[in-house]
Write a protein that holds these residues in place. Structure first.
Motif, PDB file in Angstrom:
ATOM      1  N   LEU A  72      50.334  39.463  29.665  1.00 45.40           N
ATOM      2  CA  LEU A  72      50.432  39.914  31.049  1.00 45.40           C
ATOM      3  C   LEU A  72      49.325  40.919  31.364  1.00 45.40           C
ATOM      4  CD1 LEU A  72      51.969  40.006  33.749  1.00 45.40           C
ATOM      5  CD2 LEU A  72      53.402  41.791  32.750  1.00 45.40           C
ATOM      6  N   ASN A  73      49.051  41.806  30.435  1.00 48.15           N
ATOM      7  CA  ASN A  73      47.969  42.774  30.607  1.00 48.15           C
ATOM      8  C   ASN A  73      46.617  42.068  30.728  1.00 48.15           C
ATOM      9  OD1 ASN A  73      46.606  45.208  30.706  1.00 48.15           O
ATOM     10  ND2 ASN A  73      46.569  45.446  28.494  1.00 48.15           N
ATOM     11  N   LEU A  74      46.399  41.037  29.920  1.00 44.75           N
ATOM     12  CA  LEU A  74      45.156  40.263  30.011  1.00 44.75           C
ATOM     13  C   LEU A  74      45.051  39.563  31.363  1.00 44.75           C
ATOM     14  CD1 LEU A  74      44.909  38.563  26.491  1.00 44.75           C
ATOM     15  CD2 LEU A  74      43.495  40.412  27.374  1.00 44.75           C
ATOM     16  N   LEU A  75      46.153  38.994  31.838  1.00 48.10           N
ATOM     17  CA  LEU A  75      46.147  38.312  33.128  1.00 48.10           C
ATOM     18  C   LEU A  75      45.788  39.269  34.250  1.00 48.10           C
ATOM     19  CD1 LEU A  75      46.755  35.789  34.870  1.00 48.10           C
ATOM     20  CD2 LEU A  75      49.111  36.613  35.000  1.00 48.10           C
ATOM     21  N   LEU A  76      46.357  40.467  34.219  1.00 47.60           N
ATOM     22  CA  LEU A  76      46.046  41.448  35.257  1.00 47.60           C
ATOM     23  C   LEU A  76      44.574  41.858  35.209  1.00 47.60           C
ATOM     24  CD1 LEU A  76      49.214  43.675  35.210  1.00 47.60           C
ATOM     25  CD2 LEU A  76      48.476  42.077  36.974  1.00 47.60           C
ATOM     26  N   ALA A  77      44.040  42.037  34.014  1.00 43.62           N
ATOM     27  CA  ALA A  77      42.616  42.385  33.906  1.00 43.62           C
ATOM     28  C   ALA A  77      41.753  41.236  34.403  1.00 43.62           C
ATOM     29  CB  ALA A  77      42.271  42.733  32.465  1.00 43.62           C
ATOM     30  N   PHE A  78      42.199  40.005  34.209  1.00 45.13           N
ATOM     31  CA  PHE A  78      41.462  38.833  34.677  1.00 45.13           C
ATOM     32  C   PHE A  78      41.452  38.763  36.202  1.00 45.13           C
ATOM     33  CE2 PHE A  78      41.592  34.237  35.782  1.00 45.13           C
ATOM     34  CZ  PHE A  78      40.326  33.897  35.344  1.00 45.13           C
ATOM     35  N   LEU A  79      42.537  39.202  36.838  1.00 41.04           N
ATOM     36  CA  LEU A  79      42.650  39.127  38.297  1.00 41.04           C
ATOM     37  C   LEU A  79      42.015  40.310  39.019  1.00 41.04           C
ATOM     38  CD1 LEU A  79      46.315  37.851  38.679  1.00 41.04           C
ATOM     39  CD2 LEU A  79      44.197  36.547  38.896  1.00 41.04           C
ATOM     40  N   GLN A  80      41.703  41.369  38.299  1.00 47.60           N
ATOM     41  CA  GLN A  80      41.156  42.560  38.939  1.00 47.60           C
ATOM     42  C   GLN A  80      39.637  42.504  39.006  1.00 47.60           C
ATOM     43  OE1 GLN A  80      42.695  45.714  36.558  1.00 47.60           O
ATOM     44  NE2 GLN A  80      44.620  45.803  37.666  1.00 47.60           N
ATOM     45  N   PRO A  81      39.071  43.110  40.045  1.00 44.25           N
ATOM     46  CA  PRO A  81      37.615  43.180  40.122  1.00 44.25           C
ATOM     47  C   PRO A  81      37.062  44.198  39.129  1.00 44.25           C
ATOM     48  CG  PRO A  81      38.577  44.308  41.986  1.00 44.25           C
ATOM     49  CD  PRO A  81      39.710  43.677  41.228  1.00 44.25           C
ATOM     50  N   LYS A  82      35.853  43.965  38.671  1.00 44.73           N
ATOM     51  CA  LYS A  82      35.223  44.881  37.723  1.00 44.73           C
ATOM     52  C   LYS A  82      35.025  46.252  38.350  1.00 44.73           C
ATOM     53  CE  LYS A  82      31.442  45.143  34.455  1.00 44.73           C
ATOM     54  NZ  LYS A  82      30.330  44.421  33.859  1.00 44.73           N
ATOM     55  N   PHE A  83      34.622  46.254  39.600  1.00 44.81           N
ATOM     56  CA  PHE A  83      34.420  47.499  40.325  1.00 44.81           C
ATOM     57  C   PHE A  83      35.544  47.610  41.347  1.00 44.81           C
ATOM     58  CE2 PHE A  83      30.274  45.758  39.108  1.00 44.81           C
ATOM     59  CZ  PHE A  83      29.913  46.728  38.189  1.00 44.81           C
ATOM     60  N   ASP A  84      36.541  48.416  41.038  1.00 43.09           N
ATOM     61  CA  ASP A  84      37.732  48.526  41.871  1.00 43.09           C
ATOM     62  C   ASP A  84      37.418  49.269  43.164  1.00 43.09           C
ATOM     63  OD1 ASP A  84      40.254  48.591  42.850  1.00 43.09           O
ATOM     64  OD2 ASP A  84      41.141  49.700  41.187  1.00 43.09           O
ATOM     65  N   PRO A  85      37.642  48.640  44.317  1.00 42.42           N
ATOM     66  CA  PRO A  85      37.338  49.292  45.596  1.00 42.42           C
ATOM     67  C   PRO A  85      38.161  50.549  45.841  1.00 42.42           C
ATOM     68  CG  PRO A  85      38.001  46.998  45.939  1.00 42.42           C
ATOM     69  CD  PRO A  85      38.118  47.294  44.491  1.00 42.42           C
ATOM     70  N   GLU A 124      36.581  35.082  32.083  1.00 42.19           N
ATOM     71  CA  GLU A 124      37.451  33.982  31.646  1.00 42.19           C
ATOM     72  C   GLU A 124      37.324  33.746  30.148  1.00 42.19           C
ATOM     73  OE1 GLU A 124      38.234  30.033  30.248  1.00 42.19           O
ATOM     74  OE2 GLU A 124      36.196  30.701  30.688  1.00 42.19           O
ATOM     75  N   TRP A 125      36.124  33.790  29.619  1.00 38.72           N
ATOM     76  CA  TRP A 125      35.905  33.536  28.184  1.00 38.72           C
ATOM     77  C   TRP A 125      36.658  34.564  27.339  1.00 38.72           C
ATOM     78  CZ3 TRP A 125      34.662  30.473  24.405  1.00 38.72           C
ATOM     79  CH2 TRP A 125      34.292  31.002  23.190  1.00 38.72           C
ATOM     80  N   GLN A 126      36.537  35.841  27.684  1.00 39.12           N
ATOM     81  CA  GLN A 126      37.221  36.889  26.932  1.00 39.12           C
ATOM     82  C   GLN A 126      38.734  36.777  27.086  1.00 39.12           C
ATOM     83  OE1 GLN A 126      34.661  37.930  24.741  1.00 39.12           O
ATOM     84  NE2 GLN A 126      36.133  39.564  24.734  1.00 39.12           N
ATOM     85  N   PHE A 127      39.180  36.395  28.279  1.00 42.68           N
ATOM     86  CA  PHE A 127      40.609  36.190  28.518  1.00 42.68           C
ATOM     87  C   PHE A 127      41.130  35.096  27.600  1.00 42.68           C
ATOM     88  CE2 PHE A 127      43.826  34.481  31.827  1.00 42.68           C
ATOM     89  CZ  PHE A 127      44.866  35.150  31.214  1.00 42.68           C
ATOM     90  N   TRP A 128      40.427  33.961  27.552  1.00 40.73           N
ATOM     91  CA  TRP A 128      40.860  32.857  26.701  1.00 40.73           C
ATOM     92  C   TRP A 128      40.839  33.256  25.227  1.00 40.73           C
ATOM     93  CZ3 TRP A 128      37.863  30.397  22.955  1.00 40.73           C
ATOM     94  CH2 TRP A 128      38.517  29.339  22.313  1.00 40.73           C
ATOM     95  N   LEU A 129      39.759  33.875  24.798  1.00 38.99           N
ATOM     96  CA  LEU A 129      39.617  34.224  23.386  1.00 38.99           C
ATOM     97  C   LEU A 129      40.685  35.228  22.966  1.00 38.99           C
ATOM     98  CD1 LEU A 129      37.879  33.703  20.896  1.00 38.99           C
ATOM     99  CD2 LEU A 129      36.444  35.625  21.583  1.00 38.99           C
ATOM    100  N   SER A 130      40.920  36.249  23.772  1.00 34.86           N
ATOM    101  CA  SER A 130      41.932  37.255  23.436  1.00 34.86           C
ATOM    102  C   SER A 130      43.331  36.657  23.451  1.00 34.86           C
ATOM    103  CB  SER A 130      41.851  38.421  24.420  1.00 34.86           C
ATOM    104  OG  SER A 130      40.600  39.049  24.338  1.00 34.86           O
ATOM    105  N   ALA A 131      43.626  35.811  24.433  1.00 35.85           N
ATOM    106  CA  ALA A 131      44.948  35.185  24.515  1.00 35.85           C
ATOM    107  C   ALA A 131      45.188  34.256  23.328  1.00 35.85           C
ATOM    108  CB  ALA A 131      45.088  34.423  25.825  1.00 35.85           C
ATOM    109  N   THR A 132      44.174  33.502  22.949  1.00 40.24           N
ATOM    110  CA  THR A 132      44.314  32.582  21.826  1.00 40.24           C
ATOM    111  C   THR A 132      44.492  33.337  20.520  1.00 40.24           C
ATOM    112  OG1 THR A 132      42.954  30.981  23.005  1.00 40.24           O
ATOM    113  CG2 THR A 132      43.259  30.616  20.664  1.00 40.24           C
ATOM    114  N   ARG A 133      43.681  34.365  20.319  1.00 34.19           N
ATOM    115  CA  ARG A 133      43.823  35.164  19.095  1.00 34.19           C
ATOM    116  C   ARG A 133      45.195  35.823  19.020  1.00 34.19           C
ATOM    117  NH1 ARG A 133      38.066  38.375  18.994  1.00 34.19           N
ATOM    118  NH2 ARG A 133      36.819  36.685  18.134  1.00 34.19           N
TER     119      ARG A 133
END
Length: 195
Positions: A72-85, A124-133
């Motif tokens: 869930l934490n990974l999903l939230l980081a995936f949905l958030q912008p890098k530079f938070d307005p 997306e790549w880091q999300f997939w790799l972290s989730a799979t690991r």
């Protein structure tokens, strides 16, 4: 002279370090090969998650699943912008309060401002790799009795769903407030005179 320096560099651990280096190279080559196949990567991860779920159901244990909260934490980081307005707005407000000159916001504020693409905080790549690991590690942990802590699992399921609903509601409100969409749903405008 040269033979003595070679003898110093080779030690009893050299075969092990060579073997580990070879394994790391092969792992990196495999990752490089699967990078372009996004759908197949995610299908593999979904299959691994299903296998993990079946293992939990049939083994009747390992209900403490910090793994789900991590996902869930990974999903939230995936949905958030890098530079938070919201953080940038707060910094700008703090600077104005301190008497500094408030420069223009780095985000577009009007329709005719320049287009800025959505940059994810977690690609997306880091999300997939972290989730799979994480799923693979959690699956392996189900084979060891020391990780099976007795708990009442329905409470954990309800807790996870409440946590998911609250955090996703907050994230969707943030998306609406700052007018961004983390998904590319296709091109909205057509260029030229095509109808």
């Amino acid at each position: 002279m040269m033979a003595s320096s070679d003898a110093e560099s080779s030690g009893p651990m050299e075969p092990l370090t060579n073997y580990l280096a070879k394994g790391q190279r092969q792992y990196q080559q495999w990752l490089d090969r699967v990078t372009p196949f996004v759908l197949y990567r995610w299908l593999g991860t979904a299959g691994l998650l299903a296998l993990f779920g079946l293992r939990i159901v049939f083994a009747q244990g390992w209900y403490i699943d910090a793994h789900a909260i991590y996902l869930l934490n990974l999903l939230l980081a995936f949905l958030q912008p890098k530079f938070d307005p919201s953080v940038q707005d707060d910094l700008l407000a703090d600077e104005l309060e301190e008497g500094g000159e408030g420069g223009p916001s780095p985000l577009p504020s009007q329709r005719d401002d320049e287009f800025r693409p959505f940059v994810r905080r977690l690609p997306e790549w880091q999300f997939w790799l972290s989730a799979t690991r994480a799923t693979l590690i959690a699956f392996i942990c189900t084979f060891f009795e020391m990780f099976d802590v007795p708990v009442y699992w329905p409470i954990l399921v309800v807790y996870w769903f409440v946590l998911f609903l609250l955090t996703m509601r907050r994230q969707i409100q943030h998306m609406i407030k700052y007018k961004y969409v983390p998904f590319d749903i296709g091109r909205k405008a057509r260029y030229g005179s095509h109808r």
